[in-house]
Design a protein around this motif. Sequence first.
Motif, mmCIF file in Angstrom:
data_model
loop_
_atom_site.group_PDB
_atom_site.id
_atom_site.type_symbol
_atom_site.label_atom_id
_atom_site.label_comp_id
_atom_site.label_asym_id
_atom_site.label_seq_id
_atom_site.Cartn_x
_atom_site.Cartn_y
_atom_site.Cartn_z
ATOM 1 N N LEU A 20 3.292 13.862 3.217
ATOM 2 C CA LEU A 20 2.902 13.773 1.809
ATOM 3 C C LEU A 20 2.335 12.393 1.502
ATOM 4 O O LEU A 20 2.697 11.412 2.162
ATOM 5 C CB LEU A 20 4.139 13.997 0.916
ATOM 6 N N CYS A 21 1.473 12.313 0.490
ATOM 7 C CA CYS A 21 1.037 10.997 0.018
ATOM 8 C C CYS A 21 1.891 10.634 -1.208
ATOM 9 O O CYS A 21 2.714 11.434 -1.634
ATOM 10 C CB CYS A 21 -0.459 10.991 -0.309
ATOM 11 N N ASP A 22 1.700 9.455 -1.752
ATOM 12 C CA ASP A 22 2.577 9.027 -2.869
ATOM 13 C C ASP A 22 1.877 9.106 -4.221
ATOM 14 O O ASP A 22 2.276 8.458 -5.173
ATOM 15 C CB ASP A 22 3.140 7.618 -2.608
ATOM 16 N N LYS B 127 0.614 19.488 3.668
ATOM 17 C CA LYS B 127 -0.666 19.131 3.042
ATOM 18 C C LYS B 127 -1.453 18.103 3.859
ATOM 19 O O LYS B 127 -2.663 18.156 3.933
ATOM 20 C CB LYS B 127 -0.408 18.540 1.655
ATOM 21 N N HIS B 128 -0.758 17.138 4.432
ATOM 22 C CA HIS B 128 -1.437 16.065 5.161
ATOM 23 C C HIS B 128 -1.177 16.143 6.658
ATOM 24 O O HIS B 128 -1.281 15.139 7.359
ATOM 25 C CB HIS B 128 -0.974 14.704 4.634
ATOM 26 N N GLU B 129 -0.812 17.331 7.121
ATOM 27 C CA GLU B 129 -0.431 17.483 8.524
ATOM 28 C C GLU B 129 -1.517 16.976 9.478
ATOM 29 O O GLU B 129 -1.233 16.256 10.441
ATOM 30 C CB GLU B 129 -0.135 18.960 8.810
ATOM 31 N N THR C 62 -0.378 11.694 -7.288
ATOM 32 C CA THR C 62 -0.239 12.990 -7.964
ATOM 33 C C THR C 62 -0.745 14.144 -7.094
ATOM 34 O O THR C 62 -0.333 15.283 -7.297
ATOM 35 C CB THR C 62 -1.010 13.026 -9.303
ATOM 36 N N HIS C 63 -1.616 13.866 -6.145
ATOM 37 C CA HIS C 63 -2.074 14.894 -5.203
ATOM 38 C C HIS C 63 -0.880 15.618 -4.579
ATOM 39 O O HIS C 63 -0.891 16.836 -4.403
ATOM 40 C CB HIS C 63 -2.933 14.240 -4.119
ATOM 41 N N CYS C 64 0.162 14.864 -4.242
ATOM 42 C CA CYS C 64 1.433 15.443 -3.789
ATOM 43 C C CYS C 64 2.418 15.249 -4.949
ATOM 44 O O CYS C 64 2.336 15.976 -5.908
ATOM 45 C CB CYS C 64 1.882 14.799 -2.482
ATOM 46 N N GLN C 65 3.290 14.263 -4.880
ATOM 47 C CA GLN C 65 4.094 13.905 -6.055
ATOM 48 C C GLN C 65 4.157 12.373 -6.091
ATOM 49 O O GLN C 65 4.225 11.730 -5.047
ATOM 50 C CB GLN C 65 5.504 14.483 -5.955
HETATM 51 ZN ZN LIG Z 1 -1.142 14.154 -1.050
#
Ligand SMILES: [Zn+2]
Length: 382
Positions: A181-183, A173-175, A185-188
Amino acid sequence: MKYAVSLLVFLLAFGSIKAEVKLKVRIFSTSTIRDIDFEVFSGKYEVLDSSGKVLGVLEKKEIMQVRCFGSLMVLTKNGDTLGIEEKVELRSAGFLNIMELTPVRPSINSRVYDDDFILEIIESNTMRIINNVQLEHYVAGVIEAEAGIAKNEEFYKVQAVSTRTFAMKTMYKHEAEGFHLCDQTHCQVYKGRCSKTEIMIATSKTAGQVMVDDNGELITAVFHSNSGGQTANSEDVWGKALPYLRSVVDSFSVGQRSYYWTKTIGKQEWLDYLKRNFNFPTDDMLEQKKVLGFSQPYRKTYLTNGISLRRIRQDFGLRSTFFSISTEGDVVTFTGRGFGHGVGMSQEGAIRMAKSGYTYDYILKFYYTGVEIMRLEEMNIN
Ligand SMILES: [Zn+2]
């Protein structure tokens, strides 16, 4: 038999080595961090510059202060400058390496993280902090941050497999930004190291396990609070049919906390809404009957005349699309079941199954049609 056992031991040992997938997770990702302290909580760390040169070593209880000055970070320990850098890495060099992070500017409560870190100036006076964390540590942390509600080991195993699958599925997602990943809700949601033993045990008992579809692809392991007694097909909610997101009859959600809800609105408000938004012929008594009395013994997609239940749910802030409508005098009552989009796993249903003695793999296969549980090292990810 002896061979089988030793092969299993070999696979487990082999698995644990290969399962050390690491994720680069951006932490404190919604904050503009200018100054932060790192204190070694356990283990030992090396501080490396971008060329890999060791600038210093941090032992247990030692604190490194990192302060932004424009496009550079100044790193100090006990008043001594370790370096002035654009990018540094804090690499584990001991046993059980855990770090406590305390943002000073802005002031944010301390959090404790496992494994390694990468700090980088991304714009003037702003640093990006990445936790380069082992997958299993991350999974346990997410379970605690996101839904550590059940206090049931079997349900924690359900969450561990779902969380791991979700993380691996979305790790690109954030490649473009240089991390996985972010921390948020966009990711988990991830707030650092898991502190609950039951969650750690459930995570390690399912280490490396993920869910795959018929083609061996990781699934999108979506879930919701309560299905209302029947889950929804993915295409009825998001327009895309996925073979493992099929509607199933789910008696386990019936009667649970978020199973039942009601909402009332004025009859005229309801009719005006339908006329205004869908040009619904509210003057026609026969047509009016369809929208003043409506029932869903099983999940439907439309009220009538192509009016989607999703849209109504959204416009009136309803808990689900699984509702019936009745009218008495000037009052229209929505009587609903379930909470959330209804696709995939019902959390309350899964908790009830776990507490009733169903195993985590049975529960996952109940909600995700036709999936298999595989170990990551059996797949070609990395
Ligand atoms: Zn994210």
